[in-house]
Structures are given as C-alpha cells and as structure tokens.
Design an enzyme around this catalytic site. Structure first.
Site: not given
Length: 915
Positions: A447, A449, A589, A591
C-alpha cells in the site's frame, strides 16, 4: 536487507556457535595453559592443528575422551589431514560435532578459498555419537562412503564443494534433520532423498538442477526448502503433499508454471517465486500475501482449474513518463509502468487494482519530522509521498527510488523506510545499478504511504519461540545472542544492530595508545520489556586483547538505555565470562552494550563523548557569489572530503571567500544562515524565517541553497561589504541583533559556527540601487533559432526540460554531447534529476546560440530518442511563433501577404515575435 535467522541459516549459526564456545580450548603458544578445556577442542584458528591433535592422541590425556566438539581446518596438507582423521575414532569416542571447513583463507579477489579435503577415512563411520558434520568449503567431488553409515547424524553441511550428484545411500540416515548442499554442481537428486522422513531443512540452492524427483513429496517433516538459483523448469505435483512446509524458496529459476495446490499448504508463510519465467499464475497464489512474484513476465491470472492449450499472448504493459508539472496519474486494472521526473519508478502489475485508481505523488524536502532516523542512520533521498494512503493493492507494487550510494562503510546496508500503521519500518530492499555511482533501491509495497532511502548499520532479526533460538550478526559473526528454552512464553521479534568502531579516534580521545573498544551492540525486541530467563550475549574482545593477556581491571562493560545519552559502567553488576576471543554475559532485558579496554577508571563520561564522535560529521560551510550576478549567493554545507572537488567545479561560475573552518554536525541537525551588515534576503521564501535561511544537514544530500540578496544602502557611492553567519538550531522566536549575536559567538555554548564575507559591488552609471539591480547586471534571455525555422525562448526550453524525464541522456547523445560530459552532469547533479535535464539542455542551447539549424537539430534528437510527443509540441510552438511573427509583419505593412517575412532587425527581439 535484514537477514532472518530462522530461515535457512543453521549452517552459519551452528558453526559460529562452535567457534565462539570452543575458543577457550586452545593455546596460542606452547607453554600457555593446556589445549583441552571442557569438552571442546578448536584447532582451526592456529597453524599445525593436525600436529597438535596427533600429539594429543599420542599422549592420550584423560580429558581427551571427554571431547565432544572438534574443529580442524580444511587447509591442512591432505595426507596429514587423512592420517589425523584416522586417529579420531579411537581417541575421541564421545565426539558429537566434527567441523572440517575450508574458507579460512581468501584469494586475491577476496573470495573464500576451498580446503584440500577430498574424502574421509572409512573409520569415521565408527563415531556412533556423531550428530553434526560440517564439510563446507572443501574440494569434495563425491560423497565419502562413510557418511551414509553415520546413523546418528542429524546435521550434514556440504555447501561450497564440487559435488555433481548424491548417492542413493544417503536415504539411509534415519535421524537427519538438516541437509545443506548449496553452491555445488548437482544436476540430479537421488530418489532415496524422499525417504528422509525426519528431514526438516533442506538447502539445495545454487546448483544445476533442472528437475526434481517426485519422491521429494515424501519428506513429511520438511519445514524449509530452498531451491533458489537452479535451472528448474517445472515442479512435481507431489510438492503439494509437504504439509509441514513453512518456507519454499524458488527464485532465480526457469519456472513457467507452479502447482496450484501450493496455495493450500496449511503452514506455508513464504513462497518466493521471483525472477522466473512465470506467465500464468493460479489465482489462489496471486491473492496469497506470502507469495513473491517480482521479475516474472506475468500475463493474466487464470483460475486453478483452467489449463490453456497454449500460452496466451501477453499485452504490452502501458508505460507513462511524467514531467515535473504533473502530480497525479491514473492506474487501471491492466497495470502500467510509471517513471516520475523526480527519480522514481513504479510498476503496477496487471490486477493490482480492481478498478481505476488516481495516484498522487509528491517529493517532500527532508525535514526532521518527516525523516525518522536512528542514532547511526544516514538519509540518502528525499521523502516520497504516494496517495491514497493505506489502500491495499491486490498485488504488491514495485517501487524504485534513485539515490547516490554512500562511500562503502563496514557493516552497513541500504533500505527503504516507510510509514505503516503509525510506525516506521524498513522494507526488504534490493539494489540495482542505474549508472556509475547511481543506484536504484527496489522494494515491493502492499500500500502507499511515505517512503525514503536510508543507510543503516546491518540489522539482523529473528522470531524467538518458547523453545529458544540463536541470533548472530551477519556483519560481525562474533556477536551473537543465545535465547534458552523458556525465555519467553509467546514468540517475540528481536532485532540486532552492530556498529563498527574505529580505534584511532578512541585512542585520541582517551590519550591512551593501548585503548580499544568492541563493536557497539544495539538489541531491541517486541513484547514485554524483560525475558523470563536470562539471555546470553556474546561480544568479541576489543582488538588486540585476548583472554590470555587481558587485565580484568581494564575491561569495562558499558550500558545505555534510550532515550538517555548517558552510559553506565555495569562491569561490577554482571558476571563476565572471558574466553580467548570473546566476553559473555547474561541479561534479562535489551539495550545498548559496549566493551571497552582502558586504564581509565571513570569511563561513563568518556563513553558519551566517544559515542557522540561516532555520529558527528566534519563539514565546512561555503558562501559563493555568481560571477555574472553577484546578488545571487550560493550557500552550502559540505563534508570535508568533498570541499575541494566541489569548489573546482563551481569556481568557473562563482567566486567567494575560502570555506569556513571545520565544524562538526549531527545527521539531521538544524542550522540557519543570517545575512548581516546591511545585506538582506531579496524575496520571501518558504525556508526563510525572519530573514534567515533554514537548513537541515544530511551528510549524503546536497545541503545547498541559492538566494538573491539586496541592500538598502546606496551602492552608487561605494560597494556594500556584508557577511553571512551560520548558527546551530532552528531560528529563535526573537532573532538577536547583530551586536548581541556577535557576543553570543564567544560563549562556551555558542550556537555560532562560522561567518563568511559577502560583497555587493559598487554600481556604475546613473542607475539607482533598485534600478541597477534590475538592469546593469542582468543577462540577455536565452533564445534558440532564427526567423526561418522559428524561435524557442527560454520559457519554451524550460517546458521541454520538464517533459524529458529519464530519457534526457538519449536526447543529449543525439544532440552530439560527449559521453564524458554526460557523466559529469550526472555526478554534478546526482541528487537532482530536474537539475541534470536543465543543465544539459541549457548548456547545449548556450553553445548553439546564433547557430543556424539548432532548433531542427533539437527536434531530430527528440525523434531519434523516441520522444515524438515532445518533438510534436516543439513543432507546434515553432509554427505558432512563425505565424505570429508573419502576422505582425503584415500588420505593419513591412511585407506583402504573399511573401515570407524577412529576418528580424537587431532592434526586434525574438521574444516579441514569440507568444
């Protein structure tokens, strides 16, 4: 283009896993700690690896029986290698993984050279526990007879050899789950291949296969099949029986048709059919979102049940060439190929739309709010907007964006970035060369954009399942992340980027000759911020540092959490495991991570400065005035390495002071130019705020603007000596007076960057300042032609330039322009297609001014370049001009009605005769 780990990459992943973990099992020199550590023995990184293993086998230390992973180089002497391998079954009875790869050396062209291995000793079949065998990058012409007897083998890697066939006995491996035979010379496949019921991944790419045996449909457990870059002309219908298949890669073959049943495979998520000879594709496949069809001469889509008696004639796809005056075009279900004047191509395949759709486009100047860049990204193009936004096409539309490639830098790639669902993402991008130093970035879009071309650090992604997986960097294989089972309950996407760091600037910043740093690692993920189990991250030790020689007190693990710019030293908070070449640590986590080796103790502030220097560009500012029109001023911000070449190109038309001193700027940083000491901008401009010209710095684009300046001072009495100053940031709401601005330059946090002199010369004669600016320095308008053939004014030539588009090089060559000059224009205006066309046409017209037959030469060149539409328009303009000139002569009774008009006198300009 981002690489996927869960595709057909286990070969590299498995071997890098062994390479990283086995590094602690080897000494660099005799007298260091013993060779054997744990259950791994890596002897391919050092010379005389076979001698080392033979010595160990002769000594028979107890640890030798515990070895499960062995790596040897395929570049050893063939006889010595055979003798060494003969000792393996009796000395390494618990061996589970054997790697005998070549490719450690490179030839003069930089390609990996093959190892000397041509066969294996028969005794290796006695390795009852062997599960992983890697013989890649060697000289095998036939499969060693001992391999089909290794009944416990689960992974067999034979890529980059010289195999022309595989034996039927290969089907006797009951536990085989992964088989890679890419980059060989296979012409046929054994029928027994279909009996490998446990096989899950099969890579047969880059071979000479023209057919597949029907028995391949018996691979009931197969999830990934790669047959790219072969000579396949058809596929057996038995492929539709592979009910476990997820990935099927068939690009770069000679396929003319595919089984319709492939669209109904329940687990299939990727079917790559690019660059084949497909003309008729079943409708089910055309509508499937996971199918890639670029590069096929597709005709009309046919129902799966319909089999035509002969290949239908495919109608030629309409081609549209739009000039810069148009901002929309119509696309019908027939499809079309569209070339825009701004350096953009679009290809709408037949059936992309079900009804006519009006497409609008606009090329925006890059502004920070339209250009989402990461800390280490660079912009390579303007921002293209295509409308209507978000309307999904029935087939993906091909999009090509023209850009000038950046200078080659390590571990970087070019991608097309787009806005989708209120977030920016990078599309799978392919590069195609249009001309030297000019590339097309090609992608498929579902599509419309906003789109732009970006250079970024190499990005690797994977989908982490609950069972765990391995993610490694394709730009730096020593960087990898291991996800254990149970790290996540739901699959989540993980992305890795690695930024190469040069040691020279770091040493200069730290004033320490031995300082070094690892590559900069950025990890990000979707889903919850933390993992359920610790994830292991591996970074290579900084250059020049090994696990046997480092001082742990000098090793610092740095951590940064965006959007913060500060770096924290977390060395004391994690357990660093140091091997000979790598450092490993566990996190929950993601980073940014960076490994430093320095004698400095407080490194957080230094790390912030070093990170900023990685992203800074050294530039110079120039201000030049046109020689024939000093009121026209060119302002430009240039990378330091481009200043000399740019000035050489401009100084025949411009003059001015030396460039400014070197200034450092970030990608996407705003700055503005202020004219001072009696000089002002002559006219309102969209980029002019309170008399200041606004800029945004992008290192690979032309940060150049031409403005007209004026003055309220009396130039009859004396010349006006003003200046232009450059300041960082956006124009403030309250623009300071010049005196205050001068004081601000001297502060430590000054926004001032440079000041360059501007001189408006004294006006001669009786004209006043306003009158002089309009007449004494003006040039005669450019006009081409004569009374007999007709005149083309500067306005007419401008309209012609707006219609040529990408056909201008052909027109230039037919006008007699040398190819070398063509290349110079392309380089000089490499980011501006309209500029290329105008410069070509007007420079040719200036040389032809006053020459007879110039207009006819232009019309002929347009016809020879297949631009009959523009040629007819030029003829119409010429005829209209001749008729009006004739009428004017008749009205003044200077010529009888039946006579042709004479040539115009010197007092009568061609413009007066041309509408």
């Amino acid at each position: 283009m981002a690489a996927e780990v869960e595709g057909l990459e286990p070969e590299a992943a498995a071997t890098e896993d062994a390479a990283g973990d086995a590094a602690d099992a080897v000494d660099a020199e005799p007298g260091d700690p013993p060779l054997l550590v744990g259950n791994r023995l890596n002897l391919d990184l050092y010379p005389r690896g076979c001698h080392r293993l033979l010595n160990l086998c002769a000594q028979r230390p107890p640890q030798l029986l515990e070895v499960e992973f062995l790596r040897l180089s395929g570049h050893e002497d063939p006889r010595l290698l055979e003798a060494t391998l003969a000792q393996v079954p009796c000395s390494l009875q618990h061996l589970r993984s054997l790697v005998l790869r070549g490719g450690q050396h490179r030839d003069v062209l930089g390609a990996c050279s093959r190892g000397s291995l041509t066969t294996l000793p028969a005794g290796l079949s006695g390795l009852a526990r062997l599960a992983h065998l890697d013989l890649s990058f060697n000289s095998l012409e036939t499969l060693p007879a001992c391999i089909p007897q290794m009944r416990g083998l689960s992974a067999l890697l034979l890529s980059y050899n010289s195999l022309s066939e595989l034996p039927e006995a290969l089907g006797a491996l009951p536990s085989l789950t992964f088989l890679s035979v890419s980059h060989n010379g296979l012409q046929t496949l054994p029928t027994a291949l279909g009996s490998l019921s446990t096989l899950q991944r099969l890579d047969l790419s880059e071979n000479l296969l023209d057919t597949l045996p029907p028995e391949i449909g018996g691979l009931s457990s197969l999830t990934e099949l790669n047959l790219a870059s072969n000579r396949l002309q058809g596929l057996p219908t038995s492929l539709v029986g592979l009910r476990s298949l997820r990935f099927l890669v068939l690009h770069s073959n000679l396929l003319t048709s595919v089984p319709a049943g492939l669209a109904h495979l329940p687990l299939l998520t990727r079917l790559d059919l690019r660059d084949n000879q497909l003309r008729d594709v079943p409708l089910e496949l055309l509508d499937a979102p996971f199918v890639r069809l670029r590069g096929n001469p597709l005709g009309k889509a046919l129902p799966a049940s319909h089999s035509p008696p002969e290949t239908p004639v495919t109608p030629e796809m309409p081609r549209l060439f739009l000039n810069s005056d148009l901002d929309s075009f119509l696309v019908t279900p027939q499809g079309c190929s569209v070339t825009l004047a701004c350096g953009v191509r679009l290809q709408f395949p037949a059936g992309a739309t079900s009804s006519p759709v009006n497409i609008q486009y606009r090329l925006w100047l890059p502004e920070p709010h339209l250009v989402p860049l990461g800390p280490h990204d660079s912009l390579l193009s303007g921002v293209l907007e295509l409308q209507p936004h978000g309307v999904a096409f029935r087939q993906e539309v091909g999009l090509w964006l023209l850009f000038v490639p950046p200078r080659a830098r390590r571990c970087r790639e070019v991608v097309v970035r787009t806005l989708s669902d209120d977030s920016w993402s990078d599309l799978e991008t392919y590069l195609e060369e249009e001309a030297p130093k000019r590339l097309w970035a090609h992608c498929q879009v579902p599509h419309f954009s906003w789109f732009l071309v970006v250079s970024r650090p190499v990005s690797n992604t994977c989908l982490v399942p609950p069972q765990g997986t391995l993610l490694y960097s394709s730009g730096h294989p020593g960087v990898k992340v291991t996800f254990p089972p149970g790290a996540t309950n739901e699959p989540r996407h993980v992305r890795m980027q690695v930024v190469h760091v040069g040691s020279r600037e770091l040493r200069a910043l730290l004033e320490e000759p031995e300082a070094a740093a690892s590559p900069l690692l950025c990890l990000s993920q979707s889903g919850p911020p933390s993992f359920l189990q610790p994830v292991t991250v591996q970074l290579p030790l900084p250059p020049g540092v090994t696990g046997l020689s480092l001082d742990r007190a000098c090793l610092h693990l740095l951590y940064r959490t965006p959007p913060e710019v500060a770096w924290d030293d977390i060395t004391a908070q994690v357990a660093l495991e140091i091997t000979h070449l790598y450092a490993r640590f566990q996190v929950t986590h993601f980073s940014w991570y960076w490994l430093w080796y320095t004698t400095k103790t407080c490194v957080e502030g230094l790390a912030r400065k070093a990170w900023e220097r990685l992203r800074l560009h050294r530039v110079n500012l120039i201000a030049l005035q046109r020689r024939r029109d000093p009121e026209q001023v060119l302002l430009q911000c240039l990378p330091g390495n481009k200043v000399d070449a740019t000035l050489r190109r401009l100084l025949d038309r411009y003059r001015g002071p030396e460039p400014s001193d070197t200034v450092e700027m970030f990608e996407g940083e705003k700055f503005f130019a202020a004219f001072e000491r009696g000089i002002d901008v002559d006219a309102d401009r969209p980029d002019c705020v309170a008399g200041r010209i606004c800029f945004v710095f992008y290192s690979h684009l032309k940060n150049m603007k031409e403005v007209y300046v004026t003055t309220a001072l009396d130039r009859q009495a004396q010349a006006v000596r003003g200046q232009v100053s450059f300041y960082r940031g956006a124009v403030p709401e309250e623009v300071p007076e010049e005196a205050e601005a001068a004081r601000q330059r001297k502060g430590t946090d000054s926004l001032w960057m440079a000041t360059l002199p501007i001189k408006l010369p004294r006006l001669r004669g009786c004209q006043g300042p306003e009158q002089g600016q309009g007449t004494s320095l003006s040039l005669a308008p450019l006009t081409l032609g004569d009374a007999e053939t007709g005149f083309l004014t500067q306005s007419n030539l401008q309209n012609v330039a707006g219609r040529l588009g990408p056909d201008w090089p052909a027109v230039a060559l037919h006008l007699g322009m040398p190819y070398r000059e063509l290349q110079r224009i392309r380089h000089e205006f490499r980011d501006d297609l309209d500029g290329q066309i105008r410069h070509m046409l007007f420079s040719w017209a200036e040389r032809q001014a006053g020459q007879p037959g110039a207009v006819g030469l232009l019309v002929q060149a347009l016809e020879q370049s297949d631009r009959l539409d523009v040629a007819e328009e030029v003829r119409a303009v010429l005829e209209l001009g001749r008729q009006k000139y004739k009428d004017s002569i008749q009205r003044t009774s200077l010529a009888p009605r039946d006579l042709a008009p004479p040539e115009p006198s010197a007092s009568q300009s061609p413009e007066s005769a041309q509408a």
